[in-house]
Design an enzyme around this catalytic site. Structure first.
Site, PDB file in Angstrom:
ATOM      1  N   CYS A 163     -12.286   0.463   2.292  1.00  0.00           N
ATOM      2  CA  CYS A 163     -11.849   1.199   1.106  1.00  0.00           C
ATOM      3  C   CYS A 163     -11.215   0.195   0.140  1.00  0.00           C
ATOM      4  O   CYS A 163     -10.395  -0.629   0.540  1.00  0.00           O
ATOM      5  CB  CYS A 163     -10.815   2.257   1.496  1.00  0.00           C
ATOM      6  SG  CYS A 163      -9.904   2.904   0.088  1.00  0.00           S
ATOM      7  N   HIS A 166      -7.345   0.926  -0.033  1.00  0.00           N
ATOM      8  CA  HIS A 166      -6.519   0.713   1.160  1.00  0.00           C
ATOM      9  C   HIS A 166      -6.837  -0.556   1.922  1.00  0.00           C
ATOM     10  O   HIS A 166      -6.095  -0.948   2.812  1.00  0.00           O
ATOM     11  CB  HIS A 166      -6.661   1.919   2.100  1.00  0.00           C
ATOM     12  CG  HIS A 166      -6.024   3.155   1.558  1.00  0.00           C
ATOM     13  ND1 HIS A 166      -6.695   4.089   0.817  1.00  0.00           N
ATOM     14  CD2 HIS A 166      -4.742   3.581   1.638  1.00  0.00           C
ATOM     15  CE1 HIS A 166      -5.866   5.049   0.463  1.00  0.00           C
ATOM     16  NE2 HIS A 166      -4.673   4.776   0.938  1.00  0.00           N
TER      17      HIS A 166
HETATM   18 ZN   LIG Z   1      -8.611   4.608   0.776  1.00  0.00          ZN
END
Ligand SMILES: [Zn+2]
Length: 540
Positions: A163, A166
């Site tokens: 991601c 993240h």
């Molecule tokens: Zn994420």
């Protein structure tokens, strides 16, 4: 844009000025980023209250979803216990500590929310806006969101994808899901953005949303069946509602949607949704499309603030650094904290925070420019007039210039803070005025005039001190939404309430500029030091 609201033409239920923060995800404790948005909303709220408007300020917590379920599991408690503990021990106490004057605090696990959410989605289902389908794709648990392959970063191995927010591996998720027909709303959304150029702010955020919607929107998967911590779909209880679709509805469920039509008519549509720029698409694309589908009016503005950085490191829910808001308030005080972030970082842009910058602004702007002015004026009224505010019987051009400076500061602050959400600009205007008053005293030298014991000399001295005290009276009103405790101390020190001016909270922005409001004869006392000298930086 009008600088002051005009409610004279409204009917029985005048619309309220309704401000919301995002409801925060309670997988962890609140950090500086949450506090930044919430203080900004509080200042906006207090500013509009001080205009005499009816205002409603909503914040709350987002408590469903897989991430919270997993966090609770990892801590050996149920998700509800986890949320209860965090909300009561961390979130509500921080807002109280920061003097956040919210009118309501909504939790998405409350029945007043979940019951209305079920009605809302049932309505969309009945209207054919929601259908059943299948979906598979990369999913980030941190974002609670399916990702497009193009949005992912390469991971450590050939098959691993991360991601981009993240920097953690995404999971491959296959589900039979219900979908909202988001794809059908692209043209209507674009039409709406074009007709309402102020809907998304700042311009960079608006452009990002336009580019996103100009591509083909995909239908949105709105249910999950792999876990059960969420609002069950009323027509198929094997599924819980996607946490974002659940969360966004807090803005209407808290405002009386489906439960109190009169209140809902007064509050909805919201005046301003404050959001972080990472959740802009949810608020500026998905939420408006859902409201269109339900036949409800759209919020008037979605305003995205930027990232706070510390040494270049983003402070967000996924990348916490070790500084808690209370680490700063225990050193600088709550009011300086409320002031600093709004003054130092233009709202809507990314900005960095440093201990050194905070210290520098505290010392020069708050303690020296403002705090010293207040204590000097009180000390001189005490020394030369036994603490009884004298009349300005010898006012001339210099005093008129101060009064004019105030008029300009009030107009600028009202426009910038009240309308443009340019908190830094509004505070700059107020502190420009504080500087002007300091300059006025430096030029007039009341400590020298005091030595002239003639009637003329004493009249001059009285005029100078009245002018400075009156300028402080207005400054207390202007700073009250930003630094309520400090403004109150100043109000008490000026003896304003006892002299008949009423409570600080009863003053309005409009009357702040009325020169000469502070009653002659007010008892001026040297109160508490507004901004005490800072201790050495604590070594952690
Ligand atoms: Zn994420």
């Amino acid at each position: 844009m009008a600088a002051t609201a005009d409610h004279s033409t409204t009917g029985a239920t005048a619309p309220a000025y309704y401000v919301s923060t995002p409801i925060y995800y309670v997988n962890d404790r609140p950090h500086l980023g949450h506090a930044y948005t919430t203080v900004a909303g509080d200042v906006l709220t207090r500013w509009h209250r001080q205009r005499g408007e009816k205002v409603w300020y909503l914040t709350g917590t987002d408590e469903h979803g897989q991430k919270i379920m997993r966090t609770a599991e990892a801590n050996g408690v149920s998700p509800q216990q986890w949320c209860d503990k965090l909300v009561e021990e961390a979130w509500k106490p921080l807002w109280e500590h920061l003097e956040i004057a919210n009118d309501d605090f909504i939790r998405t696990t409350e029945e007043r929310h979940t019951a209305r959410v079920q009605e809302f989605v049932q309505d969309l289902f009945d209207k054919g806006e929601i259908y059943k389908g299948g979906y598979s794709g990369p999913y980030c648990v941190g974002c609670e969101e399916f990702k497009l392959p193009a949005e992912l970063l390469d991971g450590a191995t050939a098959d691993e994808k991360l991601c981009a927010v993240h920097k953690r591996p995404v999971e491959w998720l296959e589900e039979e899901n219900y979908f909202f027909r988001l794809s059908a709303y692209g043209p209507r959304l674009l039409e709406f953005y074009a007709a309402n150029p102020d809907f998304i702010q700042p311009a960079s955020a608006r452009n990002e949303v336009l580019r996103f919607v100009e591509q083909d929107l995909k239908d949105l998967s709105i249910s999950r069946s792999t876990f059960d911590w969420g609002v069950p779909l009323p027509w198929d209880e094997k599924h819980v509602l996607y946490v974002w679709v659940d969360a966004l509805q807090n803005y209407i469920t808290a405002a009386g949607y489906g439960s109190d039509p009169e209140r809902f008519a007064e509050l909805w549509p919201a005046s301003v949704h404050l959001v972080g720029k990472d959740i802009l698409r949810f608020h500026a694309v998905i939420w408006p499309a859902m409201l269109m589908a339900a036949g409800l009016p759209l919020p008037k503005r979605v305003v995205a603030n930027g990232w706070l950085m510390v040494g270049g490191e983003k402070m967000s829910k996924s990348n916490l650094t070790g500084i808690a808001p209370t680490d700063l308030t225990s050193h600088f005080g709550v009011d300086a904290y409320r002031y600093y972030f709004l003054r130092a970082i233009p709202f809507g842009t990314d900005g960095s925070f440093s201990w050194e910058d905070f210290t520098a602004r505290y010392t020069s702007e708050l303690a020296n420019d403002f705090g010293n002015l207040a204590s000097r004026v009180a000390a001189m009224v005490g020394k030369y007039f036994d603490g009884v505010l004298p009349a300005a019987t010898a006012a001339g051009d210099a005093e008129q210039a101060v009064a004019d400076g105030l008029t300009a500061a009030v107009a600028a602050a009202d426009l910038k803070i009240g309308e443009e959400l340019d908190f830094a600009g509004g505070l700059a205007a107020i502190f420009e005025f504080v500087k002007q008053v300091n300059g006025y005293l430096t030029t007039q030298e009341p400590w020298k005039v005091a030595k002239d014991e003639s009637e003329e000399g004493q009249a001059r001295l009285a005029t100078i001190l009245y002018t400075a005290a009156e300028a402080l009276r207005a400054t207390a009103v202007l700073l009250n939404p930003v630094m309520p405790s400090t403004a109150e101390k100043l109000w008490v020190s000026l003896g304003a309430e006892a002299a008949g001016l009423g409570a600080l909270g009863a003053q309005t922005v409009a009357t702040a500029a009325d020169w000469g409001r502070l009653p002659v004869g007010a008892t001026v006392t040297k109160g508490e030091i507004l901004f005490p000298r800072l201790e050495e930086k604590p070594t952690a």
